[in-house]
Each structure stands twice: as structure tokens, then as C-alpha cells.
Scaffold this active site. Structure first.
Site, mmCIF file in Angstrom:
data_model
loop_
_atom_site.group_PDB
_atom_site.id
_atom_site.type_symbol
_atom_site.label_atom_id
_atom_site.label_comp_id
_atom_site.label_asym_id
_atom_site.label_seq_id
_atom_site.Cartn_x
_atom_site.Cartn_y
_atom_site.Cartn_z
ATOM 1 N N CYS A 168 0.876 -1.897 -0.148
ATOM 2 C CA CYS A 168 0.019 -0.171 -0.561
ATOM 3 C C CYS A 168 0.983 1.298 0.336
ATOM 4 C CB CYS A 168 -1.411 0.335 1.297
ATOM 5 S SG CYS A 168 -1.713 -1.600 1.281
ATOM 6 N N HIS A 182 -3.082 6.829 2.906
ATOM 7 C CA HIS A 182 -2.817 6.067 2.525
ATOM 8 C C HIS A 182 -4.416 5.316 3.917
ATOM 9 C CE1 HIS A 182 -4.026 1.560 1.352
ATOM 10 N NE2 HIS A 182 -3.642 0.939 2.389
ATOM 11 N N ASN A 221 -10.678 0.260 1.383
ATOM 12 C CA ASN A 221 -9.082 0.165 0.954
ATOM 13 C C ASN A 221 -8.785 -0.214 -1.020
ATOM 14 O OD1 ASN A 221 -5.842 -0.405 1.373
ATOM 15 N ND2 ASN A 221 -6.106 -1.303 2.714
HETATM 16 O O1 UT7 Z 1 -3.922 -1.399 3.632
HETATM 17 C C1 UT7 Z 1 -3.019 -2.206 4.256
HETATM 18 C C2 UT7 Z 1 -3.450 -1.618 5.682
HETATM 19 N N1 UT7 Z 1 -4.169 -2.985 6.542
HETATM 20 C C3 UT7 Z 1 -4.404 -2.119 7.292
HETATM 21 O O2 UT7 Z 1 -3.925 -1.069 7.836
HETATM 22 C C4 UT7 Z 1 -5.602 -2.822 8.040
HETATM 23 C C5 UT7 Z 1 -5.155 -2.883 9.497
HETATM 24 N N2 UT7 Z 1 -6.371 -3.600 10.278
HETATM 25 C C6 UT7 Z 1 -7.603 -2.885 10.631
HETATM 26 O O3 UT7 Z 1 -8.097 -2.294 9.851
HETATM 27 C C7 UT7 Z 1 -8.252 -3.985 11.843
HETATM 28 O O4 UT7 Z 1 -7.324 -4.650 12.693
HETATM 29 C C8 UT7 Z 1 -9.059 -4.657 11.006
HETATM 30 C C9 UT7 Z 1 -10.425 -3.559 10.399
HETATM 31 C C10 UT7 Z 1 -8.471 -5.335 10.039
HETATM 32 C C11 UT7 Z 1 -10.208 -5.254 12.324
HETATM 33 O O5 UT7 Z 1 -10.811 -4.643 13.493
HETATM 34 P P1 UT7 Z 1 -10.291 -5.167 14.861
HETATM 35 O O6 UT7 Z 1 -11.129 -3.730 15.468
HETATM 36 O O7 UT7 Z 1 -8.910 -5.126 14.976
HETATM 37 O O8 UT7 Z 1 -11.372 -6.332 15.065
HETATM 38 P P2 UT7 Z 1 -10.587 -7.857 15.129
HETATM 39 O O9 UT7 Z 1 -9.695 -8.515 14.622
HETATM 40 O O10 UT7 Z 1 -9.819 -7.811 17.241
HETATM 41 O O11 UT7 Z 1 -11.818 -9.179 15.371
HETATM 42 C C12 UT7 Z 1 -12.389 -8.229 16.099
HETATM 43 C C13 UT7 Z 1 -14.242 -9.378 16.454
HETATM 44 C C14 UT7 Z 1 -13.330 -10.666 15.913
HETATM 45 O O12 UT7 Z 1 -14.901 -11.460 16.499
HETATM 46 P P3 UT7 Z 1 -14.509 -12.550 18.177
HETATM 47 O O13 UT7 Z 1 -12.800 -13.494 17.411
HETATM 48 O O14 UT7 Z 1 -13.949 -11.096 19.455
HETATM 49 O O15 UT7 Z 1 -15.302 -13.896 18.104
HETATM 50 C C15 UT7 Z 1 -13.819 -10.891 14.476
HETATM 51 O O16 UT7 Z 1 -13.416 -12.210 14.741
HETATM 52 O O17 UT7 Z 1 -14.407 -8.997 14.979
HETATM 53 C C16 UT7 Z 1 -14.832 -9.631 14.006
HETATM 54 N N3 UT7 Z 1 -14.589 -9.687 12.856
HETATM 55 C C17 UT7 Z 1 -16.027 -9.672 11.928
HETATM 56 N N4 UT7 Z 1 -17.590 -9.692 12.254
HETATM 57 C C18 UT7 Z 1 -17.900 -8.951 11.844
HETATM 58 C C19 UT7 Z 1 -13.640 -9.562 12.014
HETATM 59 N N5 UT7 Z 1 -14.545 -8.918 10.637
HETATM 60 C C20 UT7 Z 1 -15.109 -8.997 10.955
HETATM 61 C C21 UT7 Z 1 -16.519 -8.659 10.140
HETATM 62 N N6 UT7 Z 1 -17.361 -8.542 10.580
HETATM 63 N N7 UT7 Z 1 -15.582 -8.307 9.045
#
Ligand code: UT7
Length: 316
Positions: free
Chosen positions: A117, A243, A273
């Protein structure tokens, strides 16, 4: 590298596919919701290319937009650099060569670069260096991505995050006191597997939390590095064009580093993204909306797979 001679962005173009896929559309196929996606990322919808539309087609359409909006001619172009992770034909031949052929540009240097990215920031700096050295005079610099091709549409952790699109700028010398002032490029290879397109499945995998923490630090440190090196303060900057990965990253970075969050131009709500394409798409929108004005100091900041990060300080 600080710029010994003024090199500036003389024109901007972008293209996003016409097909809009909303969060609610995605909720029909994976266990997610508009509420979760919007509150965790800021995304409402993304654009998805047609099956026959390749990365090069997105880039070509962005270039056509640039030519239509400026009085520049394709015969002037002697350099084409495409930052992408989703090259046509695995980058062999390069997407840049295909773009040159589709645009009817003959004899220009043309190649792809891969820096995730952060690709557009890297490509811009490579083009600037080549213009300074005299090996290019007018370079088209693209970020172009067909990420829908490498997304695992069954993985709710990643499939809701990405979209397709392309943006490009024309970089050339100027006699006027404006253009790129400085830039910085970095990589932390130890984190390379935190965000990757794996060879076996050819789909994106991501350790979301680790990349999130890296991104907050990468944006803040890049901004501070470029400010300090150029004896500037954040008050001297009109816009930060980051980004577009997640609006919460911007909010967390603003809070931690004391930046005004309204300095960041954000359009992630509409495009998700788009990796290397996100900064030039944002720039094209900003130009269209009359937000870019002569004399403003602007920072571009990229971060992503690699883990790479970097920024460009520019005077408009
Ligand atoms: O472009 C390259 C750079 N990329 C980035 O900068 C991305 C960086 N990361 C992020 O933006 C965030 O970490 C995410 C948006 C990817 C995820 O957000 P988060 O608040 O860190 O969520 P998490 O991964 O800690 O997941 C929390 C919960 C999980 O459930 P449990 O295990 O707590 O039961 C996930 O399974 O949210 C769940 N989850 C979802 N639920 C509904 C993950 N994706 C989804 C979804 N819908 N799409």
C-alpha cells in the site's frame, strides 16, 4: 531525500469501476453487517472491477482521465511506473508496459514496482530520482489495484476491507518554487508475513491488530520525520493525505500524536482500501473538489505490506 531541483505534480487522474458493492451486499454472503464494518473501519461501500477489467485497464482509464482534465499529451510521456500488487500476468510482462501499449505511448521507460500500500509513495520517489538524473522528463506514476481478484470472499476478516481502483499523477520539472520538498521511505521486513498474498491460495491474509498498531506508528513517525527534517511544525501543513486503510487508524494516530484529525483527507467510506491506488485517487478527488491550492504544504503518507511505510512532503 530533499529535492535539489523543483519537480512537481502537473496533472492528476483517477478511475474507479462503476460497480458498487455495499456493506449490506457483503452481509448477504459472509457473517458481517454494515454496522460492524462501518464502526470498525469507516467503510460503507467499495468499487469492484468487471472480470475482464485488468489492473492495466484501471490504470489506462485513470490516465485517460488525467489527459482529459489537463492539456497534457501522451506523446510527452517518457516514463511510466505502476505501483501494484495485482499486476496483469503476475507482472511478467509489467503492467506498465501493457499500459504503455494500450495508451499508444512508444519508447517510454515502463516498469512496475511493489511496495504494498506504500507503492505510490515509492513510485513517486523513484520517478523523482529518475527525473533528477535525467533518465525521464515526464513520468506517469500510477497506483492501480484489482484487489477483488486476490480477496478471499469467504473471509470476513479481510473481504470487507478492500476495493478496486486506480489513480495517477504526471511528474515533471518546473521553474517555479513548488513541488516535492522531501520524501522518506522505510521497510520493516520482520513484519512481512503480517500482511501478505500467499502463494498457495493467492489471497490476502492479514494479522489485523498487528498491522493496525504498526499503521498508527508509521503514520505518526513519518509525519514527524518529515516535519523535523524540514524545520516545519504541523501548523505549517494544510493536508495530510494518508493511505486509506481504516478511519480508526487515523483517529488513533491523531490522538496519540496530537494531530488535528480534520487535516486528514478521507474517502475510505466510498472506496474501502484500494492499496497503492488510494493516495492518487484521493488526490484526484481533492483536486476536483478545489481543495488543493497553490502554496499549501501537503503530506502524503503510505503504509502497508512489507511492512513498508513512507511519505512525501510537497508544496502545491
Ligand atoms: O492497507 C494495508 C494496511 N491495513 C491496515 O491498516 C488494516 C489494519 N487493521 C485494521 O484496520 C483492523 O485490525 C481490522 C479492521 C482489520 C479489524 O478490526 P479490529 O477491531 O482489530 O477487529 P479484530 O480483528 O480484533 O476482530 C474483532 C472481532 C473478532 O471476533 P471475536 O474473535 O472477538 O469473536 C472477529 O472475528 O470482530 C470479528 N470480525 C468481524 N465481525 C463482523 C472480524 N471481521 C468481521 C466482520 N464482520 N467483517
Amino acid at each position: 531525500m530533499k529535492s535539489p531541483q523543483p519537480i512537481y505534480i502537473s496533472a492528476i487522474g483517477c478511475y474507479v469501476p462503476t460497480k458498487i458493492v455495499s456493506n449490506n451486499d457483503l452481509a448477504q454472503s459472509v457473517d458481517t453487517s454494515d454496522e460492524w464494518i462501518h464502526s470498525h473501519t469507516g467503510i460503507r461501500e467499495r468499487r469492484i472491477a468487471k472480470p475482464e477489467e485488468q489492473c492495466s485497464d484501471l490504470a489506462v482509464n485513470a490516465a485517460l482521465d488525467l489527459f482529459a482534465k489537463s492539456n497534457r499529451k501522451r506523446e510527452e510521456i517518457d516514463g511510466i511506473i505502476v505501483a501494484t500488487a495485482t499486476a496483469d500476468h503476475y507482472g511478467f510482462p509489467s503492467t506498465a508496459c501493457i499500459v504503455a501499449e494500450k495508451l499508444g505511448i512508444k519508447g517510454a521507460a515502463a516498469f512496475d514496482i511493489g511496495a504494498g500500500c506504500t507503492g505510490f509513495i515509492y513510485a513517486l520517489e523513484i520517478a523523482r530520482g529518475m527525473i533528477m538524473s535525467g533518465s525521464m522528463t515526464k513520468a506517469l506514476v500510477f497506483g492501480s489495484e484489482k484487489l477483488s481478484e486476490v480477496v478471499n470472499w469467504k473471509d470476513r476478516n479481510t473481504c470487507v476491507l478492500f476495493g478496486d481502483g486506480a489513480g495517477c499523477v504526471l511528474l515533471e520539472r518546473t521553474e517555479e518554487p513548488k513541488g516535492i520538498i522531501d520524501s522518506t521511505l522505510h521497510a520493516e521486513g520482520a513484519g512481512s508475513l503480517a500482511l501478505a498474498i500467499t502463494k498457495d491460495t493467492k489471497t490476502i491474509t492479514m494479522e489485523g491488530r498487528a498491522v493496525y498498531a504498526f499503521a498508527v506508528r508509521a503514520i505518526g513517525d513519518t509525519v514527524l520525520e518529515l516535519l523535523t527534517r524540514n524545520d516545519l511544525t504541523i501548523e505549517d501543513i494544510t493536508w495530510i493525505v494518508p493511505h486509506q486503510a481504516n478511519h480508526r487508524i487515523i483517529a488513533a494516530c491523531s490522538k496519540r500524536y496530537g494531530f488535528d484529525p480534520t487535516m486528514f483527507y478521507l474517502n475510505i467510506e466510498r472506496y474501502a482500501n484500494t492499496s497503492a491506488a488510494s493516495i492518487p485517487i484521493a488526490l484526484a478527488e481533492m483536486e476536483e473538489g478545489g481543495l488543493l491550492k497553490s502554496g499549501q504544504k501537503i503530506l502524503f503518507v503510505g503504509f502497508g505490506a512489507g511492512l513498508t511505510y513512507g511519505g512525501t512532503l510537497i508544496q502545491w
